[in-house]
Design an enzyme around this catalytic site. Structure first.
Site, short mmCIF file in Angstrom:
data_model
loop_
_atom_site.label_atom_id
_atom_site.label_comp_id
_atom_site.label_asym_id
_atom_site.label_seq_id
_atom_site.Cartn_x
_atom_site.Cartn_y
_atom_site.Cartn_z
N ARG A 191 0.84 -1.20 0.00
CA ARG A 191 0.00 0.00 0.00
C ARG A 191 0.88 1.25 0.00
NH1 ARG A 191 -5.01 1.89 -1.33
NH2 ARG A 191 -6.14 2.89 0.39
N THR A 233 -9.02 0.78 -9.71
CA THR A 233 -8.50 -0.44 -9.11
C THR A 233 -8.66 -1.59 -10.08
OG1 THR A 233 -9.19 0.40 -6.95
CG2 THR A 233 -8.68 -1.93 -7.06
N THR A 262 -4.06 -0.90 -7.36
CA THR A 262 -4.84 0.34 -7.52
C THR A 262 -3.97 1.57 -7.70
OG1 THR A 262 -6.56 1.69 -6.44
CG2 THR A 262 -4.90 0.71 -5.02
N GLU A 300 -6.13 4.36 -7.09
CA GLU A 300 -7.26 4.99 -6.40
C GLU A 300 -8.33 5.45 -7.37
OE1 GLU A 300 -9.75 7.29 -3.55
OE2 GLU A 300 -9.12 7.73 -5.58
N GLU A 320 -3.68 8.18 -3.92
CA GLU A 320 -4.08 7.31 -2.82
C GLU A 320 -4.30 8.04 -1.50
OE1 GLU A 320 -5.68 4.11 -3.07
OE2 GLU A 320 -3.97 4.05 -4.41
N ASP A 335 -7.63 8.53 0.12
CA ASP A 335 -8.28 7.45 0.86
C ASP A 335 -8.23 7.69 2.36
OD1 ASP A 335 -9.37 5.85 -1.03
OD2 ASP A 335 -7.92 4.24 -0.91
N SER A 351 -7.90 0.86 3.15
CA SER A 351 -8.37 0.38 1.85
C SER A 351 -9.58 -0.53 2.04
CB SER A 351 -7.25 -0.38 1.14
OG SER A 351 -7.72 -1.01 -0.03
N GLY A 359 -13.41 -1.81 -7.39
CA GLY A 359 -14.72 -1.21 -7.13
C GLY A 359 -14.83 -0.34 -5.91
N GLY A 360 -13.72 0.17 -5.37
CA GLY A 360 -13.81 1.03 -4.21
C GLY A 360 -14.39 0.29 -3.01
#
EC number: 2.3.2.2
Length: 584
Positions: free
Chosen positions: A116, A403, A421, A423, A441, A444, A468, A490-491
């Site tokens: 990440r 993503t 991803t 984002e 990112e 987020d 995430s 898909g978030g």
């Protein structure tokens, strides 16, 4: 391609051209796009293979993975090739300018790698507050260097390859190098997304790459070459990940982030040089006779999926079948899971996330008992899980949209589930001269650092990884053998997409293609969301009778699933996108 790898005839032709491009330099020619619109569905059939399988978000990326597997590569070797090709053919969703989570099964041990992105050391909690002290509008924060986190994907790929790769590092990178040099045809999906995009062409490097001189997106079928990215990959192939995190590429990243004219960031060369991948214990939990495993914090994905599945386990989902009753239970389970997610989950290096408590069987049983079979609870409140070693903090949001996902099983039974991803679609809308887009990112994180006077767990802090929703998932059967590999982009909807697919596979015994193509439904502790344009619309009245506030929304999932059966590996790729499942 095997006859039983049933796809549309044009995709068979497409795959054969891809093979020539990726494997034989003498035959390398630009390849045609998949016949798929940027939105809507493309009919696909379930695929069965006997040795190995890769399901990925674009046919060229899947083909790259397939050929690496055919050459004797491992599931991780294939994942490296898939990710680097996705950077080219699906740049809006992932790439080396972003981050990823990887779950790996070697037949006896489940391991996860956290790649990440991280906030620069200089990042402060008020990063996304405007001059008035209020949270910035989303795209005011996204576009530019302010939103860019330190990328983790290259370090993750290198770490995974050193641990579990079989082929030489250069070999697994080469397919993407050739595709970057020879070019690929712009697909209808990429063209459609470029047409809808509002901010990307404000970046001069991205404008020159994706758009014509008159500002219109390059047309479907236009051959897109990226020699700068090819050179970047050659450097990484020769020098390893260090070529990305120091030297010219790193300097290019920092200059791109800090040089934005109106919204610069504060990333430094030291931020890049200091990035590390974290190996974390997998979060695993039971579901009937199966064991579901995935990524722990800073991802909320597997904890939330496990909480949802634990609530559903109290019901006879097999008898329920897809319909309003199943949607009621899925939505109520989702409300409970998302309430806990918002309050408790963040980067475990900064807060003590009570994962043990959030997945404790007794706690989950008490949460499931809150569901009324005849009436929606509306908005759920977070619970009070055991084993807490922290203070109470305020809730927060934070989701990713740009993503992708891949599911891979090799001939030795090793499996990779990797969600990757940048984002938002096209990330921060910044493209480096080195040929790749940079993530956004950091959006987020929660924009508001406090809620009702309490610090928010997912607030911005220097060196912190944002929460995430990505949920790369591997399922084991009752004998501790590999059963399924699942995941989706898909978030925050990823959590519901994965849970729905698991119910389809484990309770309803659907083949993977049917399971991923089921209508999407659930709740994120707000309205009950049904996928517009599907049979789920017909469930609206019955759900409203139970007190649900129902919204019909587009849910453009991109789920991939592979299931191990006595007949071989059976796979499916979401008909809502251009991905495929193929193998040997």
């Amino acid at each position: 391609m095997r006859d039983r790898d049933v796809q549309r005839p044009s995709l068979v032709w497409f795959g054969l051209l891809a093979t020539a491009s990726l494997l034989s330099p003498a035959l390398a020619q630009p390849v045609a796009p998949a016949p798929e619109a940027p939105t809507g569905r493309t009919a696909k059939s379930v695929v069965t293979t006997t040795k190995d399988m890769v399901a990925a978000a674009n046919p060229l990326a899947a083909q790259a993975g397939r050929e690496i597997l055919a050459a004797g590569g491992s599931a991780v070797d294939a994942a490296v090739a898939v990710q680097l090709v996705l950077n080219l053919v699906e740049p809006q969703s992932s790439g080396i300018g972003g981050g990823a989570f990887l779950v790996f099964w070697d037949g006896s041990t489940m391991t996860t790698l956290d790649g990440r992105e991280k906030a620069p050391a200089a990042a402060k909690p008020e990063r996304f507050l405007g001059p008035d002290g209020k949270p910035m509008k989303f795209y005011d924060a996204v576009v530019g260097g302010r939103s860019v986190g330190v990328p983790g994907t290259v370090r993750l790929l290198e770490r995974a390859h050193k641990n579990w790769g079989k082929l030489p590092w250069k070999d697994v990178i080469e397919p993407a190098v050739r595709l970057a040099e020879n070019g690929f045809a712009i697909s209808p999906r990429l063209n459609g997304l470029l047409t809808q995009e509002k901010y990307l062409q404000n970046d001069p490097v991205a404008r020159a790459y994706f758009y014509e001189s008159d500002g219109t997106p390059k047309k479907v079928g236009t051959i897109l070459k990226n020699p700068a990215f090819a050179q970047t990959l050659r450097s990484i192939a020769e020098k390893g990940a260090e070529a990305f995190y120091s030297g010219e590429i790193a300097q290019d990243i920092v200059a791109t982030v800090t040089g934005h004219p109106s919204n610069p960031g504060d990333m430094t060369l030291d931020d890049l040089k200091g990035y590390t991948v974290e190996e974390r214990a997998a979060v695993c939990g039971p579901y009937r006779t199966y064991r579901i495993c995935g990524m722990g914090p800073p991802s909320s994905g597997q904890v939330a999926v496990q909480q949802i599945m634990s609530t559903l386990e109290t019901q006879d989902m097999a008898a329920m079948k897809p319909g309003p009753e199943a949607a009621h239970w899925m939505a109520e389970a989702g409300r409970l899971a998302f309430a806990d997610r918002a309050l408790y989950i963040a980067d475990p290096a900064f807060v003590n996330v009570p994962v043990k408590g959030l997945t404790d069987p007794g706690y989950l049983k008490s949460r499931a008992a809150l569901v009324d079979p005849n009436k929606s609870m509306g908005k759920a409140k977070p619970g009070d899980p055991p084993f807490q070693k922290t203070f109470l903090w305020g809730p927060s949001d934070g989701i990713e949209f740009g993503t992708s996902h891949m599911s891979i099983v090799d001939r030795n039974g090793n499996a990779v589930s990797m969600t990757t991803t940048i984002e938002d679609g096209f990330g921060s809308r910044l493209m480096t001269k080195s040929g790749f887009l940079l993530n956004n990112e950091l959006t987020d994180f929660s924009f508001a650092p406090e809620d009702d006077g309490k610090p928010v767990a997912n607030r911005v802090e220097g060196g912190k990884r944002p929460r995430s929703s990505m949920a790369p998932t591997i399922v084991l059967d009752g004998d501790n053998k590999l059963y399924a590999v699942v995941g989706s982009p898909g978030g925050s909807l990823i959590i519901n997409y994965v849970a729905k697919t698991l119910v389809g596979l484990l309770d309803w015994k659907l083949d993977p293609q049917v399971a991923v193509d089921l209508p999407n439904f659930g709740s994120r502790n707000g309205p009950t969301e049904l996928e517009a344009g599907t049979e789920a619309e017909g469930w609206k009245t019955a759900l409203e009778a139970k007190g649900h506030e129902v919204k019909l929304i587009d849910q453009n999932s991109g789920i991939h699933a592979i299931v191990v059966t006595p007949a071989g590996l059976v796979g499916g790729a979401d008909s809502r996108r251009e991905g495929v499942a193929i193998g040997n």
